[in-house]
Design an enzyme around this catalytic site. Structure first.
Site, PDB file in Angstrom:
ATOM      1  N   ASP A 122       0.801  -1.231   0.000  1.00 31.18           N
ATOM      2  CA  ASP A 122       0.000   0.000   0.000  1.00 31.18           C
ATOM      3  C   ASP A 122       0.834   1.281   0.000  1.00 31.18           C
ATOM      4  O   ASP A 122       0.270   2.382   0.061  1.00 31.18           O
ATOM      5  CB  ASP A 122      -0.963   0.009   1.199  1.00 31.18           C
ATOM      6  CG  ASP A 122      -2.136  -0.923   0.980  1.00 31.18           C
ATOM      7  OD1 ASP A 122      -2.624  -0.996  -0.160  1.00 31.18           O
ATOM      8  OD2 ASP A 122      -2.562  -1.574   1.947  1.00 31.18           O
ATOM      9  N   ASP A 183      -5.651  -4.166  -6.374  1.00 33.60           N
ATOM     10  CA  ASP A 183      -5.369  -2.827  -5.841  1.00 33.60           C
ATOM     11  C   ASP A 183      -3.906  -2.441  -6.058  1.00 33.60           C
ATOM     12  O   ASP A 183      -3.569  -1.262  -6.184  1.00 33.60           O
ATOM     13  CB  ASP A 183      -5.670  -2.758  -4.341  1.00 33.60           C
ATOM     14  CG  ASP A 183      -6.816  -3.651  -3.896  1.00 33.60           C
ATOM     15  OD1 ASP A 183      -7.042  -4.696  -4.541  1.00 33.60           O
ATOM     16  OD2 ASP A 183      -7.467  -3.315  -2.917  1.00 33.60           O
TER      17      ASP A 183
HETATM   18  N1  GLY Z   1      -7.108  -1.365  -1.236  1.00 33.03           N
HETATM   19  C1  GLY Z   1      -8.193  -1.848  -0.454  1.00 33.03           C
HETATM   20  C2  GLY Z   1      -9.517  -1.458  -0.988  1.00 33.03           C
HETATM   21  O1  GLY Z   1      -9.685  -1.055  -2.126  1.00 33.03           O
HETATM   22  O2  GLY Z   1     -10.458  -1.591  -0.224  1.00 33.03           O
END
Ligand code: GLY
Length: 405
Positions: A122, A183
């Site tokens: 992330d 993601d």
């Molecule tokens: N990256 C986590 C989400 O999109 O909830």
């Protein structure tokens, strides 16, 4: 069934016909003014405590609440970069120096990420939304140092045998191997940026390899995406495809598809290889074809209870922003079609149904975070606000004939 058929028909019609009657049903300046007003309410809330804590970031507002629930900016809090990003976008829109000061202070609460090993993938969300926008708008050299250091840190999660970044090191056992989630496509933008702004050139190759492997392994024949791909750590072979936040392994989770549309649009921008633009279009088409009438998706395209299932405004914001960028890669009817679809999404969001407005201090209502975990369902969530402002600013620039970057 009947409703679904009508909806699919509307989507098809939109792709072929909307560009013939372009719509501009949104006043972008007034939407940005609305955003500024809501952001000031939140700043007021944050300053009303004895002393403001710049490490506490707005994350969500649940039904019945008016103010943001805050989360400490830690390595585990993947959303901590969005509030600084919202403030940078508001500064960009207003040129208000007091907003810039707030943006700087919240951004700098994330500097610790440049000093610690990568916790998970992330880092792009955390640092490119905050420091990335900050550097774009201020050219502060310290911001560049942080972005480059964090990009190197993100690259330590890349596994050459597999060819992708390991998204969640903590979940290798749970998934039974090296896991890559859709993601993760968003975090590539920071690697591309670092590679061309003084960082290690290998970051470019890592980003391209990740995009290629994900394209190869994480999509169905109809271009809908799997949330998670699992790879054998020793052979690099893809051994499983499943969901984590979607309704089912084989369903199209709205935000996952949104990350894919946005991600491949960025990969095309950075590589100029037409295969990525072609892919981004296909991944966008299946999403557009299945949208409900107001262009805001249900949280999953197979969610139980449609048409009463919760929506995900955050996915709509991500896709609107991506389609505005995609529109710049074409001329004529295709360009107008993508821009028009984005405008329709933004116009829907800029309505009493979706605006936080009088209900709470967010920009937008009706996002869904993690339905299977029962978390943040039909809530205001900070990343919806971030991509909403990004899309509005992009639209404003396009309308003024300027570059979106
Ligand atoms: N990256 C986590 C989400 O999109 O909830």
């Amino acid at each position: 069934m009947k409703v679904n058929k009508i909806i699919a028909g509307l989507g098809m019609a939109m792709l072929t016909a909307c560009s013939l009657t372009p719509s501009q049903p949104i006043d972008v300046d007034s939407a940005l003014e609305y955003c500024d007003g809501q952001i000031k309410k939140t700043l007021n809330d944050l300053h009303s405590a004895d002393s403001i804590d710049y490490t506490m970031m707005p994350r969500n507002i649940m039904k019945g609440e008016t103010q943001w629930n805050l989360r400490k900016a830690t390595k585990e809090e993947w959303t901590a970069g969005f509030w600084p990003g919202v403030l940078w976008y508001d500064y960009e829109a207003t040129q208000n120096d007091s907003i810039r000061l707030e943006a700087e202070k919240f951004t700098e609460s994330l500097s610790f990420l440049a000093e610690i090993p990568a916790y998970d993938h992330d880092l792009g969300f955390l640092v490119f939304c905050s420091y990335g926008n900050g550097y774009r708008l201020t050219s502060n050299p310290e911001y560049k140092r942080v972005i480059l250091a964090v990009s190197d840190s993100l690259a330590t999660l890349y596994r050459p045998k597999v060819g992708t970044i390991l998204s969640w090191p903590r979940n290798v056992e749970m998934f039974g191997g090296h896991n890559t989630i859709m993601d993760n496509m968003i975090n590539l933008e920071m690697l591309f940026w670092a590679a061309k702004n003084g960082g290690n050139k290998k970051l470019y190759d890592i980003a391209v390899s990740h995009a290629d492997k994900t394209m190869q392994n994480q999509f169905r024949d109809d271009y809908t995406s799997y949330h998670v791909a699992v790879y054998d750590t020793l052979t690099g072979e893809c051994i499983n495809r499943c969901t984590h936040q979607g309704y089912a392994d084989n369903s199209m989770w709205a935000r996952g598809q949104a990350w894919a549309i946005y991600g491949y649009t960025v990969v095309y921008r950075e590589t100029k290889d037409p295969k990525y633009l072609d892919f981004a279009e296909k991944v966008a088409k299946v999403y557009l074809d299945r949208l409900p009438e107001d262009y805001i998706p249900y949280w999953d395209f197979s969610a139980p209870g449609i048409p009463d299932a919760p929506r995900d405004a955050s996915a709509a914001c991500v896709v609107a922003s991506a389609l505005l960028e995609m529109s710049t890669f074409f001329t004529g009817e295709k360009s107008a079609t993508y821009k028009d679809a984005a405008v329709r999404m933004l116009a829907s969001l800029d309505s009493d149904k979706y605006r936080g407005g009088e209900t709470n201090h967010s920009l937008l209502l009706h996002s869904t975070g993690h339905w299977p975990a029962g978390s943040e369902i039909d809530a205001s969530i900070i990343y919806a606000d971030y991509y909403y402002m990004e899309a509005l600013l992009r639209l404003k620039k396009l309308n003024e004939g300027k570059s979106i970057y």
